[in-house]
Design a protein around this motif. Structure first.
Motif, PDB file in Angstrom:
ATOM      1  N   ARG A  12       0.927  -1.212   0.021  1.00 23.01           N
ATOM      2  CA  ARG A  12       0.010  -0.097   0.099  1.00 23.01           C
ATOM      3  C   ARG A  12       0.958   1.192   0.139  1.00 23.01           C
ATOM      4  N   PHE A  13       0.861   2.037  -0.861  1.00 30.37           N
ATOM      5  CA  PHE A  13       1.679   3.280  -1.259  1.00 30.37           C
ATOM      6  C   PHE A  13       0.975   4.416  -0.249  1.00 30.37           C
ATOM      7  N   THR A  14       2.067   5.384   0.146  1.00 31.14           N
ATOM      8  CA  THR A  14       1.543   6.428   1.039  1.00 31.14           C
ATOM      9  C   THR A  14       0.353   7.047  -0.031  1.00 31.14           C
ATOM     10  N   GLY A  16      -2.490   5.735   0.091  1.00 28.96           N
ATOM     11  CA  GLY A  16      -3.534   4.686  -0.078  1.00 28.96           C
ATOM     12  C   GLY A  16      -3.624   3.813  -1.270  1.00 28.96           C
ATOM     13  N   VAL A  17      -2.938   4.120  -2.205  1.00 25.54           N
ATOM     14  CA  VAL A  17      -2.768   3.435  -3.508  1.00 25.54           C
ATOM     15  C   VAL A  17      -2.413   1.881  -3.184  1.00 25.54           C
ATOM     16  N   ILE A  18      -3.355   1.193  -3.613  1.00 29.39           N
ATOM     17  CA  ILE A  18      -2.905  -0.511  -3.428  1.00 29.39           C
ATOM     18  C   ILE A  18      -2.152  -0.917  -4.629  1.00 29.39           C
ATOM     19  N   GLY A  19      -0.826  -1.217  -4.778  1.00 33.22           N
ATOM     20  CA  GLY A  19      -0.047  -1.786  -5.627  1.00 33.22           C
ATOM     21  C   GLY A  19      -0.056  -3.177  -6.078  1.00 33.22           C
ATOM     22  N   VAL A  20      -0.013  -3.746  -4.890  1.00 31.94           N
ATOM     23  CA  VAL A  20      -0.268  -5.376  -4.846  1.00 31.94           C
ATOM     24  C   VAL A  20      -1.058  -5.659  -3.518  1.00 31.94           C
ATOM     25  N   GLY A  37      -0.039  -8.825 -17.161  1.00 30.78           N
ATOM     26  CA  GLY A  37      -1.279  -7.985 -16.704  1.00 30.78           C
ATOM     27  C   GLY A  37      -1.174  -6.831 -17.350  1.00 30.78           C
ATOM     28  N   PRO A  38      -2.203  -5.968 -17.435  1.00 30.78           N
ATOM     29  CA  PRO A  38      -2.371  -4.745 -18.087  1.00 30.78           C
ATOM     30  C   PRO A  38      -1.452  -3.847 -17.263  1.00 30.78           C
ATOM     31  N   SER A  39      -1.196  -2.527 -17.935  1.00 27.03           N
ATOM     32  CA  SER A  39      -0.400  -1.680 -17.215  1.00 27.03           C
ATOM     33  C   SER A  39      -0.999  -0.924 -15.949  1.00 27.03           C
ATOM     34  N   GLY A  40      -0.169  -0.918 -14.931  1.00 32.64           N
ATOM     35  CA  GLY A  40      -0.641  -0.511 -13.619  1.00 32.64           C
ATOM     36  C   GLY A  40      -1.257  -1.799 -12.821  1.00 32.64           C
ATOM     37  N   CYS A  41      -1.100  -2.986 -13.244  1.00 37.23           N
ATOM     38  CA  CYS A  41      -1.770  -4.212 -12.398  1.00 37.23           C
ATOM     39  C   CYS A  41      -1.044  -4.556 -11.066  1.00 37.23           C
ATOM     40  N   GLY A  42       0.334  -3.940 -11.009  1.00 36.13           N
ATOM     41  CA  GLY A  42       1.178  -4.497  -9.817  1.00 36.13           C
ATOM     42  C   GLY A  42       2.448  -5.168 -10.120  1.00 36.13           C
ATOM     43  N   LYS A  43       2.736  -5.360 -11.739  1.00 31.03           N
ATOM     44  CA  LYS A  43       3.703  -6.426 -11.892  1.00 31.03           C
ATOM     45  C   LYS A  43       5.085  -5.947 -11.298  1.00 31.03           C
ATOM     46  N   THR A  44       5.261  -4.679 -11.543  1.00 31.87           N
ATOM     47  CA  THR A  44       6.573  -4.073 -11.100  1.00 31.87           C
ATOM     48  C   THR A  44       6.831  -3.925  -9.710  1.00 31.87           C
ATOM     49  N   THR A  45       5.817  -3.491  -9.092  1.00 28.19           N
ATOM     50  CA  THR A  45       5.829  -3.555  -7.838  1.00 28.19           C
ATOM     51  C   THR A  45       6.005  -4.892  -6.977  1.00 28.19           C
ATOM     52  N   MET A  46       5.509  -5.928  -7.722  1.00 25.34           N
ATOM     53  CA  MET A  46       5.796  -7.378  -7.038  1.00 25.34           C
ATOM     54  C   MET A  46       7.249  -7.692  -7.075  1.00 25.34           C
ATOM     55  N   ASP A 159      12.516  -7.473 -15.804  1.00 23.73           N
ATOM     56  CA  ASP A 159      11.359  -6.518 -16.015  1.00 23.73           C
ATOM     57  C   ASP A 159      11.282  -6.080 -17.241  1.00 23.73           C
ATOM     58  N   GLU A 160      10.422  -6.750 -17.929  1.00 25.74           N
ATOM     59  CA  GLU A 160      10.012  -6.281 -19.279  1.00 25.74           C
ATOM     60  C   GLU A 160      11.645  -6.112 -20.478  1.00 25.74           C
ATOM     61  N   PRO A 161      12.467  -7.302 -20.048  1.00 30.62           N
ATOM     62  CA  PRO A 161      13.803  -6.960 -20.700  1.00 30.62           C
ATOM     63  C   PRO A 161      13.666  -6.873 -22.416  1.00 30.62           C
TER      64      PRO A 161
HETATM   65  P1  ATP Z   1       3.297  -1.038 -16.152  1.00 35.89           P
HETATM   66  O1  ATP Z   1       3.103  -2.200 -16.847  1.00 35.89           O
HETATM   67  O2  ATP Z   1       2.800   0.161 -16.601  1.00 35.89           O
HETATM   68  O3  ATP Z   1       4.844  -1.144 -15.730  1.00 35.89           O
HETATM   69  P2  ATP Z   1       2.622  -2.395 -13.455  1.00 35.89           P
HETATM   70  O4  ATP Z   1       1.815  -3.523 -13.672  1.00 35.89           O
HETATM   71  O5  ATP Z   1       4.047  -2.711 -13.475  1.00 35.89           O
HETATM   72  O6  ATP Z   1       2.364  -1.430 -14.649  1.00 35.89           O
HETATM   73  P3  ATP Z   1       3.030  -1.100 -10.852  1.00 35.89           P
HETATM   74  O7  ATP Z   1       4.197  -0.287 -11.613  1.00 35.89           O
HETATM   75  O8  ATP Z   1       3.501  -2.156 -10.233  1.00 35.89           O
HETATM   76  O9  ATP Z   1       2.348  -1.537 -12.347  1.00 35.89           O
HETATM   77  O10 ATP Z   1       2.039  -0.129 -10.454  1.00 35.89           O
HETATM   78  C1  ATP Z   1       0.812  -0.671  -9.672  1.00 35.89           C
HETATM   79  C2  ATP Z   1       0.145   0.378  -9.129  1.00 35.89           C
HETATM   80  O11 ATP Z   1       0.530   1.049  -8.001  1.00 35.89           O
HETATM   81  C3  ATP Z   1      -0.287   1.403 -10.181  1.00 35.89           C
HETATM   82  O12 ATP Z   1      -1.574   1.986  -9.799  1.00 35.89           O
HETATM   83  C4  ATP Z   1       0.585   2.635  -9.691  1.00 35.89           C
HETATM   84  O13 ATP Z   1       0.172   3.829 -10.340  1.00 35.89           O
HETATM   85  C5  ATP Z   1       0.760   2.363  -8.502  1.00 35.89           C
HETATM   86  N1  ATP Z   1       2.393   3.010  -8.029  1.00 35.89           N
HETATM   87  C6  ATP Z   1       3.545   2.631  -8.113  1.00 35.89           C
HETATM   88  N2  ATP Z   1       4.282   2.936  -7.662  1.00 35.89           N
HETATM   89  C7  ATP Z   1       3.719   3.957  -6.919  1.00 35.89           C
HETATM   90  C8  ATP Z   1       4.431   4.800  -5.858  1.00 35.89           C
HETATM   91  N3  ATP Z   1       5.623   4.869  -5.765  1.00 35.89           N
HETATM   92  N4  ATP Z   1       3.589   5.833  -5.194  1.00 35.89           N
HETATM   93  C9  ATP Z   1       2.156   5.536  -5.452  1.00 35.89           C
HETATM   94  N5  ATP Z   1       1.785   4.544  -6.278  1.00 35.89           N
HETATM   95  C10 ATP Z   1       2.433   3.631  -6.998  1.00 35.89           C
END
Ligand code: ATP
Length: 349
Positions: A12-14, A16-20, A37-46, A159-161
Protein backbone atom coordinates in the motif's frame (compact mmCIF):
# COMPACT_ATOMS: atom_id res chain seq x y z
CA UNK A 1 19.23 -21.97 -7.83
CA UNK A 2 16.37 -21.77 -5.38
CA UNK A 3 12.59 -21.59 -5.29
CA UNK A 4 10.80 -18.28 -4.76
CA UNK A 5 7.82 -18.21 -2.43
CA UNK A 6 5.75 -15.11 -1.93
CA UNK A 7 2.99 -15.22 0.69
CA UNK A 8 0.18 -12.74 1.24
CA UNK A 9 2.28 -9.92 -0.13
CA UNK A 10 0.68 -6.47 0.13
CA UNK A 11 1.98 -3.07 -0.96
CA UNK A 12 0.00 0.00 0.00
CA UNK A 13 1.68 3.23 -1.12
CA UNK A 14 1.46 6.45 0.85
CA UNK A 15 -1.81 8.08 -0.17
CA UNK A 16 -3.57 4.70 0.01
CA UNK A 17 -2.91 3.43 -3.56
CA UNK A 18 -2.78 -0.37 -3.46
CA UNK A 19 -0.02 -1.66 -5.75
CA UNK A 20 -0.15 -5.33 -4.75
CA UNK A 21 -3.13 -6.80 -2.96
CA UNK A 22 -2.50 -10.07 -1.11
CA UNK A 23 -0.51 -12.06 -3.65
CA UNK A 24 0.75 -15.57 -2.94
CA UNK A 25 2.89 -17.21 -5.61
CA UNK A 26 5.52 -19.94 -5.86
CA UNK A 27 8.17 -20.27 -8.56
CA UNK A 28 9.68 -23.71 -8.15
CA UNK A 29 13.42 -24.22 -8.28
CA UNK A 30 14.56 -24.09 -11.90
CA UNK A 31 11.14 -22.94 -13.17
CA UNK A 32 10.34 -20.00 -15.45
CA UNK A 33 7.22 -18.08 -14.42
CA UNK A 34 5.91 -14.99 -16.20
CA UNK A 35 3.88 -12.31 -14.50
CA UNK A 36 1.56 -10.62 -17.01
CA UNK A 37 -1.22 -8.10 -16.85
CA UNK A 38 -2.30 -4.70 -18.08
CA UNK A 39 -0.42 -1.52 -17.23
CA UNK A 40 -0.71 -0.59 -13.57
CA UNK A 41 -1.76 -4.06 -12.35
CA UNK A 42 1.19 -4.33 -9.94
CA UNK A 43 3.76 -6.43 -11.84
CA UNK A 44 6.73 -4.13 -11.30
CA UNK A 45 5.81 -3.53 -7.67
CA UNK A 46 5.79 -7.31 -7.11
CA UNK A 47 9.20 -7.69 -8.74
CA UNK A 48 10.65 -4.78 -6.78
CA UNK A 49 9.49 -6.30 -3.49
CA UNK A 50 11.10 -9.61 -4.43
CA UNK A 51 14.32 -7.78 -5.35
CA UNK A 52 14.29 -5.76 -2.13
CA UNK A 53 13.90 -2.40 -3.88
CA UNK A 54 10.48 -1.83 -2.31
CA UNK A 55 9.38 -2.63 1.25
CA UNK A 56 6.15 -4.62 1.50
CA UNK A 57 3.34 -3.36 3.72
CA UNK A 58 2.82 -6.95 4.84
CA UNK A 59 3.49 -10.51 3.75
CA UNK A 60 6.69 -12.48 3.19
CA UNK A 61 9.26 -13.26 0.49
CA UNK A 62 11.32 -16.45 0.70
CA UNK A 63 14.17 -17.47 -1.58
CA UNK A 64 14.96 -21.11 -0.96
CA UNK A 65 14.79 -21.67 2.79
CA UNK A 66 15.64 -18.03 3.62
CA UNK A 67 13.11 -15.39 4.62
CA UNK A 68 14.47 -12.35 2.75
CA UNK A 69 11.50 -10.03 3.31
CA UNK A 70 13.53 -7.43 5.17
CA UNK A 71 16.98 -8.04 3.70
CA UNK A 72 18.62 -5.38 1.50
CA UNK A 73 18.91 -6.24 -2.23
CA UNK A 74 22.62 -7.16 -2.03
CA UNK A 75 21.94 -9.90 0.53
CA UNK A 76 19.18 -11.60 -1.46
CA UNK A 77 21.28 -13.35 -4.11
CA UNK A 78 19.07 -12.20 -7.00
CA UNK A 79 20.08 -10.78 -10.37
CA UNK A 80 17.79 -8.35 -12.13
CA UNK A 81 17.62 -7.54 -15.84
CA UNK A 82 15.77 -4.38 -16.80
CA UNK A 83 14.19 -2.99 -19.95
CA UNK A 84 16.77 -0.19 -20.18
CA UNK A 85 19.81 -2.55 -19.80
CA UNK A 86 21.41 -0.26 -17.18
CA UNK A 87 24.92 -0.83 -18.54
CA UNK A 88 27.65 1.59 -17.44
CA UNK A 89 28.43 3.70 -20.55
CA UNK A 90 32.07 4.40 -19.60
CA UNK A 91 32.96 0.72 -19.06
CA UNK A 92 33.66 -1.82 -21.80
CA UNK A 93 31.36 -4.79 -22.24
CA UNK A 94 33.96 -6.93 -20.48
CA UNK A 95 34.08 -4.54 -17.50
CA UNK A 96 30.30 -4.28 -17.41
CA UNK A 97 29.89 -8.05 -17.29
CA UNK A 98 32.63 -8.39 -14.69
CA UNK A 99 31.21 -5.61 -12.52
CA UNK A 100 29.09 -7.70 -10.11
CA UNK A 101 32.14 -9.92 -9.49
CA UNK A 102 34.71 -7.14 -9.06
CA UNK A 103 32.56 -5.36 -6.46
CA UNK A 104 32.45 -8.67 -4.58
CA UNK A 105 36.24 -8.89 -4.81
CA UNK A 106 36.16 -12.16 -6.74
CA UNK A 107 39.65 -13.43 -7.71
CA UNK A 108 40.83 -12.12 -11.09
CA UNK A 109 41.27 -15.60 -12.61
CA UNK A 110 37.73 -16.51 -11.64
CA UNK A 111 36.38 -13.22 -13.05
CA UNK A 112 38.09 -13.87 -16.39
CA UNK A 113 36.74 -17.42 -16.51
CA UNK A 114 33.15 -16.48 -15.72
CA UNK A 115 33.10 -13.47 -18.06
CA UNK A 116 34.41 -15.60 -20.94
CA UNK A 117 31.89 -18.34 -20.21
CA UNK A 118 28.91 -15.93 -20.07
CA UNK A 119 30.05 -14.04 -23.18
CA UNK A 120 30.39 -17.30 -25.13
CA UNK A 121 26.99 -18.47 -23.94
CA UNK A 122 25.42 -15.26 -25.26
CA UNK A 123 27.56 -15.08 -28.36
CA UNK A 124 29.10 -11.69 -27.55
CA UNK A 125 32.67 -12.84 -26.96
CA UNK A 126 33.75 -10.82 -30.01
CA UNK A 127 32.38 -7.60 -28.51
CA UNK A 128 34.05 -7.57 -25.10
CA UNK A 129 36.29 -4.56 -25.80
CA UNK A 130 33.51 -2.29 -27.08
CA UNK A 131 31.61 0.31 -25.07
CA UNK A 132 27.79 -0.06 -24.80
CA UNK A 133 27.27 2.84 -27.24
CA UNK A 134 29.01 0.75 -29.92
CA UNK A 135 26.47 -2.09 -29.63
CA UNK A 136 23.04 -2.71 -31.17
CA UNK A 137 20.02 -2.90 -28.87
CA UNK A 138 20.01 -6.70 -29.01
CA UNK A 139 23.74 -6.88 -28.22
CA UNK A 140 23.29 -4.50 -25.27
CA UNK A 141 20.51 -6.68 -23.91
CA UNK A 142 22.77 -9.72 -24.22
CA UNK A 143 25.56 -7.91 -22.37
CA UNK A 144 23.07 -7.12 -19.59
CA UNK A 145 22.06 -10.79 -19.50
CA UNK A 146 25.70 -11.87 -19.32
CA UNK A 147 26.22 -9.51 -16.39
CA UNK A 148 23.28 -11.17 -14.60
CA UNK A 149 24.56 -14.67 -15.38
CA UNK A 150 28.12 -14.22 -14.06
CA UNK A 151 26.73 -13.73 -10.59
CA UNK A 152 25.26 -17.24 -10.60
CA UNK A 153 22.36 -15.98 -8.49
CA UNK A 154 19.70 -18.03 -6.72
CA UNK A 155 17.01 -16.23 -8.71
CA UNK A 156 16.73 -14.15 -11.89
CA UNK A 157 14.24 -11.29 -12.09
CA UNK A 158 13.40 -9.82 -15.49
CA UNK A 159 11.45 -6.57 -15.91
CA UNK A 160 10.24 -6.23 -19.52
CA UNK A 161 13.77 -7.00 -20.79
CA UNK A 162 12.79 -7.19 -24.47
CA UNK A 163 10.56 -4.11 -24.73
CA UNK A 164 13.21 -1.92 -26.36
CA UNK A 165 14.05 -4.39 -29.11
CA UNK A 166 12.51 -4.36 -32.56
CA UNK A 167 10.15 -7.20 -33.48
CA UNK A 168 12.66 -9.47 -35.21
CA UNK A 169 15.42 -9.20 -32.59
CA UNK A 170 12.78 -9.64 -29.96
CA UNK A 171 11.53 -12.92 -31.40
CA UNK A 172 15.12 -14.16 -31.66
CA UNK A 173 16.02 -13.07 -28.12
CA UNK A 174 12.88 -14.81 -26.84
CA UNK A 175 14.10 -18.09 -28.28
CA UNK A 176 17.60 -17.47 -26.89
CA UNK A 177 16.26 -16.80 -23.41
CA UNK A 178 14.29 -20.04 -23.44
CA UNK A 179 17.43 -21.95 -24.49
CA UNK A 180 19.45 -20.12 -21.84
CA UNK A 181 16.92 -21.04 -19.16
CA UNK A 182 17.26 -24.70 -20.12
CA UNK A 183 21.06 -24.62 -20.04
CA UNK A 184 21.34 -22.77 -16.74
CA UNK A 185 18.43 -24.49 -15.01
CA UNK A 186 17.70 -21.02 -13.64
CA UNK A 187 14.75 -19.96 -11.50
CA UNK A 188 13.17 -17.02 -13.32
CA UNK A 189 10.40 -14.55 -12.54
CA UNK A 190 9.73 -12.56 -15.70
CA UNK A 191 7.50 -9.49 -15.86
CA UNK A 192 5.90 -8.45 -19.13
CA UNK A 193 2.73 -6.78 -20.37
CA UNK A 194 3.05 -8.84 -23.57
CA UNK A 195 1.00 -12.02 -23.28
CA UNK A 196 2.64 -13.49 -26.38
CA UNK A 197 6.03 -13.18 -24.70
CA UNK A 198 4.69 -14.81 -21.54
CA UNK A 199 2.91 -17.61 -23.38
CA UNK A 200 5.84 -18.51 -25.62
CA UNK A 201 8.60 -18.42 -23.00
CA UNK A 202 7.29 -19.30 -19.58
CA UNK A 203 6.38 -22.68 -18.14
CA UNK A 204 3.77 -21.04 -15.94
CA UNK A 205 2.02 -17.70 -16.30
CA UNK A 206 0.41 -15.64 -13.53
CA UNK A 207 -2.16 -13.16 -14.81
CA UNK A 208 -2.51 -10.06 -12.64
CA UNK A 209 -5.20 -7.38 -12.51
CA UNK A 210 -5.72 -4.63 -9.94
CA UNK A 211 -2.92 -5.88 -7.70
CA UNK A 212 -4.14 -9.47 -7.56
CA UNK A 213 -3.20 -12.70 -9.30
CA UNK A 214 -6.32 -13.85 -11.14
CA UNK A 215 -4.93 -17.23 -12.16
CA UNK A 216 -1.57 -18.99 -12.32
CA UNK A 217 -1.17 -22.00 -14.64
CA UNK A 218 0.75 -23.36 -17.64
CA UNK A 219 0.17 -21.14 -20.70
CA UNK A 220 -2.13 -23.48 -22.63
CA UNK A 221 -4.20 -24.21 -19.53
CA UNK A 222 -4.86 -20.47 -19.21
CA UNK A 223 -5.77 -20.30 -22.87
CA UNK A 224 -8.09 -23.30 -22.92
CA UNK A 225 -9.47 -23.18 -19.43
CA UNK A 226 -9.51 -19.62 -18.05
CA UNK A 227 -11.04 -19.32 -14.58
CA UNK A 228 -12.47 -15.87 -15.24
CA UNK A 229 -13.48 -13.56 -18.05
CA UNK A 230 -10.54 -11.28 -17.18
CA UNK A 231 -8.04 -14.06 -17.90
CA UNK A 232 -9.94 -15.22 -21.01
CA UNK A 233 -9.78 -11.68 -22.40
CA UNK A 234 -6.14 -10.99 -21.52
CA UNK A 235 -4.72 -14.23 -22.95
CA UNK A 236 -4.96 -14.75 -26.72
CA UNK A 237 -4.50 -12.54 -29.74
CA UNK A 238 -6.81 -11.47 -31.27
CA UNK A 239 -8.83 -11.32 -28.05
CA UNK A 240 -11.52 -13.87 -27.32
CA UNK A 241 -14.98 -12.96 -28.68
CA UNK A 242 -17.74 -12.24 -26.16
CA UNK A 243 -21.51 -11.92 -26.40
CA UNK A 244 -24.10 -11.38 -23.66
CA UNK A 245 -27.02 -13.73 -23.06
CA UNK A 246 -28.31 -16.38 -20.68
CA UNK A 247 -27.28 -19.90 -19.81
CA UNK A 248 -30.25 -22.27 -19.48
CA UNK A 249 -28.39 -25.30 -18.16
CA UNK A 250 -28.13 -26.99 -21.56
CA UNK A 251 -27.69 -24.01 -23.90
CA UNK A 252 -26.36 -20.49 -24.10
CA UNK A 253 -28.85 -18.17 -25.73
CA UNK A 254 -27.90 -14.76 -26.99
CA UNK A 255 -26.65 -13.07 -30.15
CA UNK A 256 -24.74 -16.35 -30.60
CA UNK A 257 -26.22 -19.59 -29.29
CA UNK A 258 -24.70 -22.98 -28.64
CA UNK A 259 -25.17 -26.11 -26.55
CA UNK A 260 -23.31 -25.89 -23.26
CA UNK A 261 -23.87 -27.68 -19.99
CA UNK A 262 -23.12 -25.10 -17.33
CA UNK A 263 -25.01 -23.84 -14.29
CA UNK A 264 -28.03 -21.76 -15.35
CA UNK A 265 -27.45 -17.99 -15.22
CA UNK A 266 -29.82 -15.26 -16.39
CA UNK A 267 -27.05 -12.74 -17.00
CA UNK A 268 -24.15 -14.55 -18.64
CA UNK A 269 -21.36 -14.00 -21.16
CA UNK A 270 -20.34 -16.50 -23.85
CA UNK A 271 -16.66 -16.30 -24.84
CA UNK A 272 -15.33 -18.00 -27.98
CA UNK A 273 -11.78 -18.04 -29.38
CA UNK A 274 -11.49 -16.77 -33.00
CA UNK A 275 -10.50 -20.27 -34.19
CA UNK A 276 -13.65 -21.70 -32.65
CA UNK A 277 -16.05 -19.67 -34.76
CA UNK A 278 -17.21 -21.27 -37.99
CA UNK A 279 -18.40 -19.05 -40.85
CA UNK A 280 -20.82 -20.56 -43.34
CA UNK A 281 -23.29 -19.42 -45.99
CA UNK A 282 -26.00 -17.43 -44.16
CA UNK A 283 -28.82 -19.81 -43.33
CA UNK A 284 -29.87 -20.88 -39.87
CA UNK A 285 -26.80 -19.84 -37.83
CA UNK A 286 -26.60 -16.30 -36.36
CA UNK A 287 -26.56 -13.99 -39.38
CA UNK A 288 -23.76 -11.49 -39.80
CA UNK A 289 -22.00 -9.31 -42.35
CA UNK A 290 -18.26 -9.49 -43.09
CA UNK A 291 -16.72 -6.10 -42.20
CA UNK A 292 -13.03 -6.82 -42.85
CA UNK A 293 -10.78 -9.63 -44.08
CA UNK A 294 -7.15 -9.60 -42.91
CA UNK A 295 -4.91 -12.11 -44.75
CA UNK A 296 -1.89 -13.11 -42.62
CA UNK A 297 -0.45 -15.75 -44.93
CA UNK A 298 -1.04 -19.12 -43.29
CA UNK A 299 -4.36 -17.88 -41.89
CA UNK A 300 -6.83 -15.02 -42.24
CA UNK A 301 -8.82 -13.04 -39.71
CA UNK A 302 -12.38 -12.37 -40.78
CA UNK A 303 -14.19 -9.65 -38.85
CA UNK A 304 -17.98 -9.83 -38.86
CA UNK A 305 -20.82 -7.84 -37.31
CA UNK A 306 -23.88 -9.66 -36.01
CA UNK A 307 -27.38 -8.27 -36.61
CA UNK A 308 -27.46 -6.95 -33.07
CA UNK A 309 -24.25 -4.95 -33.68
CA UNK A 310 -21.79 -7.27 -31.88
CA UNK A 311 -18.36 -7.40 -33.57
CA UNK A 312 -16.63 -10.80 -33.73
CA UNK A 313 -13.42 -12.08 -35.28
CA UNK A 314 -12.97 -15.54 -36.79
CA UNK A 315 -9.64 -17.17 -37.63
CA UNK A 316 -9.72 -19.30 -40.79
CA UNK A 317 -6.95 -21.35 -42.37
CA UNK A 318 -5.22 -19.97 -45.46
CA UNK A 319 -6.98 -17.44 -47.64
CA UNK A 320 -10.56 -16.59 -46.60
CA UNK A 321 -13.38 -17.47 -48.98
CA UNK A 322 -15.26 -14.38 -47.78
CA UNK A 323 -15.21 -10.76 -48.96
CA UNK A 324 -16.23 -7.55 -47.24
CA UNK A 325 -20.02 -7.15 -47.32
CA UNK A 326 -20.77 -10.90 -47.61
CA UNK A 327 -23.66 -12.20 -45.51
CA UNK A 328 -22.48 -15.15 -43.37
CA UNK A 329 -23.77 -17.46 -40.72
CA UNK A 330 -21.68 -17.77 -37.53
CA UNK A 331 -21.56 -20.98 -35.50
CA UNK A 332 -19.57 -22.04 -32.45
CA UNK A 333 -17.50 -25.23 -32.74
CA UNK A 334 -19.33 -27.74 -30.48
CA UNK A 335 -17.90 -27.84 -26.96
CA UNK A 336 -15.75 -24.70 -27.43
CA UNK A 337 -17.96 -21.99 -25.91
CA UNK A 338 -16.86 -20.76 -22.46
CA UNK A 339 -19.53 -19.31 -20.16
CA UNK A 340 -19.03 -16.70 -17.44
CA UNK A 341 -21.28 -14.90 -14.97
CA UNK A 342 -21.67 -11.30 -16.19
CA UNK A 343 -21.78 -9.85 -12.65
CA UNK A 344 -18.24 -10.82 -11.59
CA UNK A 345 -16.72 -12.61 -14.58
CA UNK A 346 -16.49 -15.96 -12.75
CA UNK A 347 -16.54 -19.07 -14.94
CA UNK A 348 -19.86 -20.94 -14.79
CA UNK A 349 -19.33 -24.48 -13.55
P1 ATP B 1 3.37 -1.12 -16.08
O1 ATP B 1 3.16 -2.31 -16.96
O2 ATP B 1 2.71 0.11 -16.63
O3 ATP B 1 4.78 -0.91 -15.68
P2 ATP B 1 2.75 -2.44 -13.57
O4 ATP B 1 1.80 -3.57 -13.70
O5 ATP B 1 4.18 -2.78 -13.46
O6 ATP B 1 2.51 -1.40 -14.73
P3 ATP B 1 3.12 -1.06 -11.07
O7 ATP B 1 4.17 -0.15 -11.56
O8 ATP B 1 3.50 -2.17 -10.20
O9 ATP B 1 2.27 -1.61 -12.30
O10 ATP B 1 2.01 -0.16 -10.32
C1 ATP B 1 0.90 -0.72 -9.64
C2 ATP B 1 0.02 0.41 -9.08
O11 ATP B 1 0.71 1.06 -8.04
C3 ATP B 1 -0.35 1.47 -10.10
O12 ATP B 1 -1.67 1.90 -9.82
C4 ATP B 1 0.64 2.57 -9.82
O13 ATP B 1 0.10 3.83 -10.18
C5 ATP B 1 0.85 2.46 -8.31
N1 ATP B 1 2.19 2.90 -7.90
C6 ATP B 1 3.39 2.37 -8.31
N2 ATP B 1 4.42 2.99 -7.68
C7 ATP B 1 3.87 3.92 -6.85
C8 ATP B 1 4.40 4.87 -5.93
N3 ATP B 1 5.71 4.97 -5.72
N4 ATP B 1 3.53 5.66 -5.25
C9 ATP B 1 2.19 5.53 -5.44
N5 ATP B 1 1.63 4.66 -6.29
C10 ATP B 1 2.44 3.85 -6.99
Amino acid sequence: MAALTVTHLVKRFTGGVIGVDDVSLTVHEGAFTALVGPSGCGKTTMLRMVAGLEEPTSGAVRIGARDVTWLPPRDRDVAMVFQNYALYPHLTVRENIAFPLTVRRTAAVEVTRRVRQAAELLDIDGLLDRKPAQLSGGQRQRAALARAIVREPALFLFDEPLSNLDAQVRAQTRAELVALHKRLGATILYVTHDQVEAMTMAQRVAVMALGRVLQEAPPMALYRDPASLGVARFIGSPSINTVAGRATGTRFEGALSCDTRVAPCADAVLAVRPEHLVLEPAMDAAAAVVTLVEPLGPESLVRVRLQGGEDLVARVAGEAAWRMGDAVGVRVVPGQGLCFRAADGARLA
